[in-house]
Design an enzyme around this catalytic site. Structure first.
Site, PDB file in Angstrom:
ATOM      1  N   ASP A   9      22.919  65.947 -64.975  1.00  0.00           N
ATOM      2  CA  ASP A   9      24.344  66.203 -64.777  1.00  0.00           C
ATOM      3  C   ASP A   9      25.120  64.900 -64.583  1.00  0.00           C
ATOM      4  O   ASP A   9      24.569  63.865 -64.216  1.00  0.00           O
ATOM      5  CB  ASP A   9      24.556  67.052 -63.516  1.00  0.00           C
ATOM      6  CG  ASP A   9      24.049  68.486 -63.676  1.00  0.00           C
ATOM      7  OD1 ASP A   9      23.380  68.784 -64.676  1.00  0.00           O
ATOM      8  OD2 ASP A   9      24.338  69.289 -62.771  1.00  0.00           O
ATOM      9  N   HIS A  60      30.280  70.413 -67.747  1.00  0.00           N
ATOM     10  CA  HIS A  60      30.174  70.254 -66.281  1.00  0.00           C
ATOM     11  C   HIS A  60      31.539  69.908 -65.673  1.00  0.00           C
ATOM     12  O   HIS A  60      31.590  69.216 -64.679  1.00  0.00           O
ATOM     13  CB  HIS A  60      29.131  69.185 -65.960  1.00  0.00           C
ATOM     14  CG  HIS A  60      28.645  69.167 -64.550  1.00  0.00           C
ATOM     15  ND1 HIS A  60      28.415  70.309 -63.812  1.00  0.00           N
ATOM     16  CD2 HIS A  60      28.335  68.136 -63.715  1.00  0.00           C
ATOM     17  CE1 HIS A  60      27.987  69.968 -62.595  1.00  0.00           C
ATOM     18  NE2 HIS A  60      27.942  68.660 -62.517  1.00  0.00           N
ATOM     19  N   HIS A  64      35.218  66.813 -62.256  1.00  0.00           N
ATOM     20  CA  HIS A  64      34.131  66.868 -61.275  1.00  0.00           C
ATOM     21  C   HIS A  64      34.577  66.261 -59.947  1.00  0.00           C
ATOM     22  O   HIS A  64      33.813  65.563 -59.293  1.00  0.00           O
ATOM     23  CB  HIS A  64      32.915  66.125 -61.828  1.00  0.00           C
ATOM     24  CG  HIS A  64      31.619  66.437 -61.133  1.00  0.00           C
ATOM     25  ND1 HIS A  64      31.259  65.892 -59.917  1.00  0.00           N
ATOM     26  CD2 HIS A  64      30.583  67.231 -61.478  1.00  0.00           C
ATOM     27  CE1 HIS A  64      30.062  66.332 -59.573  1.00  0.00           C
ATOM     28  NE2 HIS A  64      29.636  67.150 -60.498  1.00  0.00           N
ATOM     29  N   HIS A 162      20.445  63.544 -62.235  1.00  0.00           N
ATOM     30  CA  HIS A 162      21.740  62.953 -62.601  1.00  0.00           C
ATOM     31  C   HIS A 162      21.537  61.690 -63.433  1.00  0.00           C
ATOM     32  O   HIS A 162      20.871  60.757 -62.961  1.00  0.00           O
ATOM     33  CB  HIS A 162      22.543  62.632 -61.338  1.00  0.00           C
ATOM     34  CG  HIS A 162      22.909  63.857 -60.552  1.00  0.00           C
ATOM     35  ND1 HIS A 162      22.042  64.424 -59.668  1.00  0.00           N
ATOM     36  CD2 HIS A 162      24.026  64.626 -60.569  1.00  0.00           C
ATOM     37  CE1 HIS A 162      22.615  65.510 -59.143  1.00  0.00           C
ATOM     38  NE2 HIS A 162      23.808  65.659 -59.675  1.00  0.00           N
TER      39      HIS A 162
END
Ligand code: ZN
Length: 213
Positions: A9, A60, A64, A162
């Site tokens: 991510d 995503h 964010h 990540h």
């Protein structure tokens, strides 16, 4: 023996994503990259490489920054999910994968608000949660030990890592070594328990993940 699905991510990031792709290519492992829209406009070539190498690209959010459950505007879905999906364009998986974020891995009402939920169902998205989050961002040196323990504790792990420049991904290959020794079977698809929305249809209880105002 256990099954393991890896996801990455918060990229794409020039200082992290190529390293991750190199490791996965050496190991013949395919994964999913959940990308942030405002990064993707600058680093789309990295997502194109991932896609070309057989990885899936998921959405995503655009910024964010603030979990959707803490946002009050009425057009979160379009602004955060829609704009990102447009930039992903033809790199998107047919099932239109979207992963929400809870600000530190929380699986609770911070994940969605009414606008985002409506956008996901109307747009035919598949919502991908997780069942393992070894906190690589806060413990770049030690996450792999925790990650392996999480894998051993369940039959099919969907892990959040990540591809950001934290330094954690230097240990990805070592983690894959240890997982293989422990009997991991790497796979690309997702455990059904982690998919509350599939192609726009709510298939599992969702209200625990939604803040309604
Ligand atoms: Zn995230």
């Amino acid at each position: 023996m256990f099954d393991l699905t890896l996801t990455f991510d918060n990229g794409p990031e020039p200082e992290a994503t190529p390293l991750v792709l190199d490791v996965l290519a050496r190991r013949g492992v395919r994964s999913t990259f959940f990308v942030i829209g405002e990064k993707l406009v600058r680093t789309r070539a990295l997502a194109e490489r991932a896609h070309a190498e057989g990885h899936w690209i998921g959405n995503h959010s655009w910024t964010h920054r603030v979990p959707f459950g803490e946002r009050i505007e009425a057009d979160t879905g379009e602004r955060e999910i829609g704009t990102t999906q447009t930039v992903i364009g033809d790199l998107a998986h047919a099932r239109r994968y979207f992963r929400p974020f809870g600000g530190g891995g929380h699986l609770d009402r911070r994940l969605l608000n009414a606008s985002a939920l409506d956008f996901l169902t109307a747009g035919g998205f598949t919502c991908v949660l997780w069942n393992a989050i070894p906190r690589d961002w806060s413990d770049p040196e030690g996450w792999a030990v925790r990650a392996l323990a999480q894998c051993r504790a369940q039959s099919w792990t969907l892990m959040v890592l990540h591809d950001v420049p934290s330094g954690a991904m230097r240990y990805l290959e070592e983690f894959l070594d240890r997982a293989a020794e422990a009997g991991a079977r790497l796979r690309q698809d997702f455990p059904p328990d982690c998919l509350p929305i599939v192609e726009g249809i709510v298939v599992r209880p969702i209200e625990d993940y939604v803040t309604r105002r």
